[in-house]
Scaffold this motif. Structure first.
Motif, PDB file in Angstrom:
ATOM      1  N   GLN A   4     -24.765  -5.535 151.326  1.00 37.64           N
ATOM      2  CA  GLN A   4     -25.526  -6.608 151.642  1.00 37.64           C
ATOM      3  C   GLN A   4     -26.777  -6.208 152.279  1.00 37.64           C
ATOM      4  O   GLN A   4     -26.563  -5.482 153.380  1.00 37.64           O
ATOM      5  N   ARG A   5     -28.162  -6.173 151.835  1.00 35.77           N
ATOM      6  CA  ARG A   5     -29.278  -5.969 152.523  1.00 35.77           C
ATOM      7  C   ARG A   5     -29.639  -7.055 153.420  1.00 35.77           C
ATOM      8  O   ARG A   5     -29.535  -8.019 152.928  1.00 35.77           O
ATOM      9  N   HIS A   6     -29.863  -6.585 154.892  1.00 36.68           N
ATOM     10  CA  HIS A   6     -30.262  -7.494 155.764  1.00 36.68           C
ATOM     11  C   HIS A   6     -31.837  -7.931 155.737  1.00 36.68           C
ATOM     12  O   HIS A   6     -32.472  -7.075 155.241  1.00 36.68           O
ATOM     13  N   ALA A   7     -32.162  -8.879 156.583  1.00 34.35           N
ATOM     14  CA  ALA A   7     -33.578  -9.012 156.908  1.00 34.35           C
ATOM     15  C   ALA A   7     -33.934  -8.074 158.110  1.00 34.35           C
ATOM     16  O   ALA A   7     -33.358  -7.186 158.534  1.00 34.35           O
ATOM     17  N   ARG A   8     -35.247  -7.537 157.995  1.00 35.45           N
ATOM     18  CA  ARG A   8     -35.716  -6.881 159.036  1.00 35.45           C
ATOM     19  C   ARG A   8     -35.409  -7.204 160.456  1.00 35.45           C
ATOM     20  O   ARG A   8     -35.574  -8.161 160.836  1.00 35.45           O
ATOM     21  N   PHE A   9     -35.155  -5.961 161.121  1.00 43.88           N
ATOM     22  CA  PHE A   9     -34.704  -6.477 162.633  1.00 43.88           C
ATOM     23  C   PHE A   9     -35.974  -6.579 163.261  1.00 43.88           C
ATOM     24  O   PHE A   9     -35.823  -7.757 164.043  1.00 43.88           O
TER      25      PHE A   9
ATOM     26  N   LEU B 123     -32.318   6.780 155.796  1.00 46.42           N
ATOM     27  CA  LEU B 123     -32.257   5.056 156.419  1.00 46.42           C
ATOM     28  C   LEU B 123     -33.618   4.574 156.670  1.00 46.42           C
ATOM     29  O   LEU B 123     -34.429   5.531 156.954  1.00 46.42           O
ATOM     30  N   ASP B 124     -34.088   3.419 156.659  1.00 41.81           N
ATOM     31  CA  ASP B 124     -35.450   2.938 156.882  1.00 41.81           C
ATOM     32  C   ASP B 124     -35.113   2.672 158.280  1.00 41.81           C
ATOM     33  O   ASP B 124     -33.879   2.083 158.982  1.00 41.81           O
ATOM     34  N   ALA B 125     -36.280   2.497 158.972  1.00 44.31           N
ATOM     35  CA  ALA B 125     -36.389   2.119 160.652  1.00 44.31           C
ATOM     36  C   ALA B 125     -35.993   0.875 160.948  1.00 44.31           C
ATOM     37  O   ALA B 125     -35.793   0.318 161.925  1.00 44.31           O
ATOM     38  N   ASP B 126     -36.162  -0.112 159.813  1.00 42.76           N
ATOM     39  CA  ASP B 126     -36.204  -1.559 159.990  1.00 42.76           C
ATOM     40  C   ASP B 126     -34.692  -2.175 160.089  1.00 42.76           C
ATOM     41  O   ASP B 126     -34.523  -3.359 160.341  1.00 42.76           O
ATOM     42  N   LEU B 127     -33.586  -1.164 159.917  1.00 47.04           N
ATOM     43  CA  LEU B 127     -32.274  -1.781 160.073  1.00 47.04           C
ATOM     44  C   LEU B 127     -31.803  -2.714 159.005  1.00 47.04           C
ATOM     45  O   LEU B 127     -31.060  -3.608 159.023  1.00 47.04           O
ATOM     46  N   GLN B 128     -32.793  -2.633 157.846  1.00 45.60           N
ATOM     47  CA  GLN B 128     -32.217  -3.421 156.597  1.00 45.60           C
ATOM     48  C   GLN B 128     -31.028  -3.074 156.040  1.00 45.60           C
ATOM     49  O   GLN B 128     -30.281  -3.718 155.488  1.00 45.60           O
ATOM     50  N   ASP B 129     -30.896  -1.810 156.204  1.00 47.55           N
ATOM     51  CA  ASP B 129     -29.696  -1.087 155.404  1.00 47.55           C
ATOM     52  C   ASP B 129     -28.604  -0.607 156.718  1.00 47.55           C
ATOM     53  O   ASP B 129     -29.127   0.148 157.235  1.00 47.55           O
TER      54      ASP B 129
HETATM   55 MG    MG Z   1     -37.706  -2.634 154.864  1.00 44.17          MG
END
Ligand code: MG
Ligand code: UDP
Length: 343
Positions: A207-212, A104-110
């Motif tokens: 759906q991929r979100h924007a960075r948190f 997982l990425d830390a930015d909660l995009q996924d």
């Molecule tokens: Mg990212």
């Protein structure tokens, strides 16, 4: 202290979530909240969250340490400096102990909440369930179009079939991870390596979100570097390009030679400096380009032959449970660190 490849990682937990974190301070609390909620819903307490701190400079490290003191299921691997996303991920993958592993990425995009459906998909008999993006939110047209170009290029050049619009967001089982961890290369393009392993995999569309919080750490320069890693580690097509172009320009050169001889015979010699200069320039640039490509591969061979460790661990923070567990590589690493400090 460098990691040791012979540390055995007995899977003692149902799930590991491996998260490389660069400068992600503002998102750490929310990350912890959403990931733990998603994990608890699936595997109760039998999970760990491996936060790999990749030389962060904005307080991400401190945020991760305080989370680890609050929550015993968190393991923090603090690298000595910034090694880059793919290497940070490698560090986490080598130390995690889960039977299944979510990257997982830390930015909660996924969204971590997809863990449930992805686990269900894996239960149908897949070794790898990779996330495939339907649509990119909150990313500029430039990021989107360069990413699109990257996947198109990859598919054209690389001998393996890499699905478009997939990142490193994926769930894999221990069997897959062991093959991945056995690959020693320095230049790592992990999604391609997992693909290369070739075990049974399937896409999960989302759906991929924007960075948190924060901004992307993949500006154009890093994206180009990742693309070069991807292409040169999976393909020798760029090398072959040299011989194709060489043939083409050799042919053009022969034609030009014929033309000059004919003009000379007909006494029709022109002061053709322009065309000569143009030819020299074109050939010169092509040769330089090809030398550059050779250099790229040669440099990589040189780096690989040095057999340096991929990363250096500064510190590991893990709960009593993981630190005292004999099977835990984290424990052994801590012991090694202590010994090293004594020496
Ligand atoms: Mg990212
Ligand atoms: N990251 C990292 N080291 C780096 C750059 C990024 O560990 O040198 C982490 C970052 O914290 C994030 C993930 O890698 O968790 C993906 O980075 P980012 O979100 O910036 O990339 P993007 O989603 O924009 O491609």
């Amino acid at each position: 202290m460098s990691k040791k490849r012979d540390i055995s990682t007995e899977p003692t937990l149902a799930l590991s979530v491996v998260i490389p974190c660069y400068n992600e301070r503002d998102g750490m609390g929310e990350l912890h909240r959403r990931v733990t909620a998603a994990c608890e819903a699936q595997v109760d307490n039998s999970f760990e969250i491996v936060l790999v701190i990749d030389g962060a400079t904005d307080g991400t490290r401190e945020a991760a340490f305080s989370l680890a003191h609050m929550d015993r299921r968190i393991v923090v691997i603090d690298l000595s400096r910034n090694f880059g996303h793919q290497i940070a991920l490698t560090a986490g993958l080598e130390f995690c102990r889960g039977e299944r592993i979510l990257v997982l990425d830390a930015d909660l995009q996924d969204p971590p909440e997809l863990l449930g459906p992805m686990m269900a998909r894996m239960d149908e008999g897949f070794d790898v369930v990779y996330g495939q993006r339907l649509k990119r939110e909150g990313e500029g047209w430039f990021k989107k179009s360069t990413a699109a170009l990257f996947y198109r290029l990859m598919r054209k050049m690389v001998d393996i079939d890499l699905a478009a619009d997939t990142g490193d967001f994926r769930l894999m089982n221990r069997r897959t991870l062991e093959h991945l961890n056995a690959m020693p290369e320095q230049y790592r393009f992990i999604r391609g390596m997992v693909n290369w392993i070739g075990l049974k995999q399937t896409a999960y569309y989302y759906q991929r979100h924007a960075r948190f919080a924060g901004t992307t750490h993949y500006p154009l320069r890093k994206m180009v570097l990742l693309a070069i890693d991807a292409m040169t580690s999976f393909s020798i097509v760029p090398l072959r390009l040299a011989s194709h172009l060489g043939l083409l320009f050799g042919f053009i050169g022969l034609l030009t030679l014929g033309y000059t001889i004919v003009s000379w015979l007909s006494g029709n010699v022109l002061p053709g400096w322009t065309s000569i200069a143009a030819i020299v320039l074109v050939l010169g640039s092509v040769q330089l380009l090809m030398l550059g490509i050779f250099g790229e591969y040669l440099g990589r061979m040189y780096m690989e032959t040095k057999r340096r460790p991929l990363y250096v661990v500064n510190e590991i923070v893990a709960s009593e449970r993981s630190a005292k567990s004999e099977a835990s590589p984290v424990h052994r690493l801590q012991e090694m660190l202590k010994e090293q400090n004594r020496a």
